[in-house]
Design a protein around this motif. Structure first.
Motif, PDB file in Angstrom:
ATOM      1  N   GLU A  15      -6.158   1.134   3.409  1.00 47.60           N
ATOM      2  CA  GLU A  15      -6.987   0.339   2.509  1.00 47.60           C
ATOM      3  C   GLU A  15      -8.298   1.049   2.170  1.00 47.60           C
ATOM      4  OE1 GLU A  15      -5.535  -4.211   3.562  1.00 47.60           O
ATOM      5  OE2 GLU A  15      -7.239  -3.359   4.631  1.00 47.60           O
TER       6      GLU A  15
ATOM      7  N   GLN B 141      -2.904   0.056   8.267  1.00 46.73           N
ATOM      8  CA  GLN B 141      -3.336  -0.728   7.110  1.00 46.73           C
ATOM      9  C   GLN B 141      -4.828  -0.507   6.834  1.00 46.73           C
ATOM     10  OE1 GLN B 141      -2.568  -4.933   7.516  1.00 46.73           O
ATOM     11  NE2 GLN B 141      -3.163  -5.383   5.418  1.00 46.73           N
TER      12      GLN B 141
ATOM     13  N   LEU C 299       0.853  -1.187   0.000  1.00 56.21           N
ATOM     14  CA  LEU C 299       0.000   0.000   0.000  1.00 56.21           C
ATOM     15  C   LEU C 299       0.889   1.237   0.000  1.00 56.21           C
ATOM     16  CD1 LEU C 299      -2.432  -1.236   2.795  1.00 56.21           C
ATOM     17  CD2 LEU C 299      -3.080  -0.899   0.410  1.00 56.21           C
TER      18      LEU C 299
END
Ligand code: CA
Length: 253
Positions: A188, A184, A152
């Motif tokens: 996301e 995360q 990412l």
């Protein structure tokens, strides 16, 4: 349980070299023995320390996969140990579950401010302790599957879920398992607001029975620490009043 029985459990628990290692720091022998017994039964390798000096010596010898830390210890307190762990590079990201005998909200918040991944209030059920330990360790496991899909990026920030590393301008960020999963979850779903409850479910990955007992305030504490570690991009983590948080990446990044 007497000392001999505890030693027997301890030596049995050293058997599987690949099993996660847990260091239990607890001065009350009965509680230490109970925790060691439960974790050993679940397949963990367990070492115990009954005071802060022993704990710091054990940590210097070999870093465990997780630390179970009682707050009330003779001599060096659990809070002081936690503070020292979080200020040292080698132990900064060590997963920590804090045990507290105090029921006051203030004390729980204090432990989280110092960087515990989770806490349990005594008396706790052995089953709950095992669930919490497993949950924290799941958070620190590398993700499986296609490694490219696990990368990412957002400007200077790169998070690699495969190797479980986060970098800012190429420098590795020393995040605890909780902070990593939180970042995360934010990355996301960048731009989207997520409630504290959603972040708890996504970043903590706990079973429902445990999730119900984790307070949403916990999320705030970890967000605060995460922002601090993110330095220049810490401001990207926005508070959405009355609802939760979102990662707002500025235009042009
Ligand atoms: Ca104690």
């Amino acid at each position: 349980m007497d000392a001999t029985a505890l030693r027997t459990i301890m030596s049995a628990s050293q058997g599987n070299a690949t099993a996660p290692r847990v260091l239990v720091v607890e001065d009350e022998p009965d509680i230490a023995a109970l925790i060691a017994y439960q974790l050993t039964r679940e397949g963990f390798r367990v070492e115990t320390a009954s005071n802060g000096d022993q704990a710091l010596t054990a940590l210097g010898r070999e870093l465990p996969d997780l630390l179970v830390l009682d707050r009330m210890l003779p001599g060096i307190s659990g809070d002081e140990i936690l503070r020292s762990i979080r200020s040292e590079g080698a132990t900064q990201a060590l997963p920590v579950l804090v045990l507290t005998a105090k029921r006051e909200q203030e004390d729980r918040i204090r432990g989280l401010e110092l960087g515990a991944d989770d806490y349990l209030t005594k008396p706790f059920s052995p089953r709950e302790l095992v669930l919490r330990v497993q949950s924290i360790l799941r958070r620190s496991e590398p993700a499986s599957g296609d490694p490219r899909a696990k990368l990412l990026r957002a400007g200077p920030l790169v998070l690699d879920a495969g190797s479980h590393q986060a970098r800012l301008n190429g420098d590795e960020l020393n995040l605890t398992p909780t902070e990593f999963r939180l970042l995360q979850a934010l990355l996301e779903r960048r731009g989207r607001t997520q409630s504290r409850r959603q972040l708890l479910e996504r970043a903590w990955d706990v079973e429902a029975e445990v999730a119900d007992r984790i307070q949403t305030r916990t999320v705030d504490m970890h967000i605060r620490r995460l922002r601090g570690k993110l330095g220049e991009v810490g401001d990207w983590v926005e508070t959405v009043r009355g609802f939760g948080y979102r990662l707002k990446i500025p235009d042009g990044v």
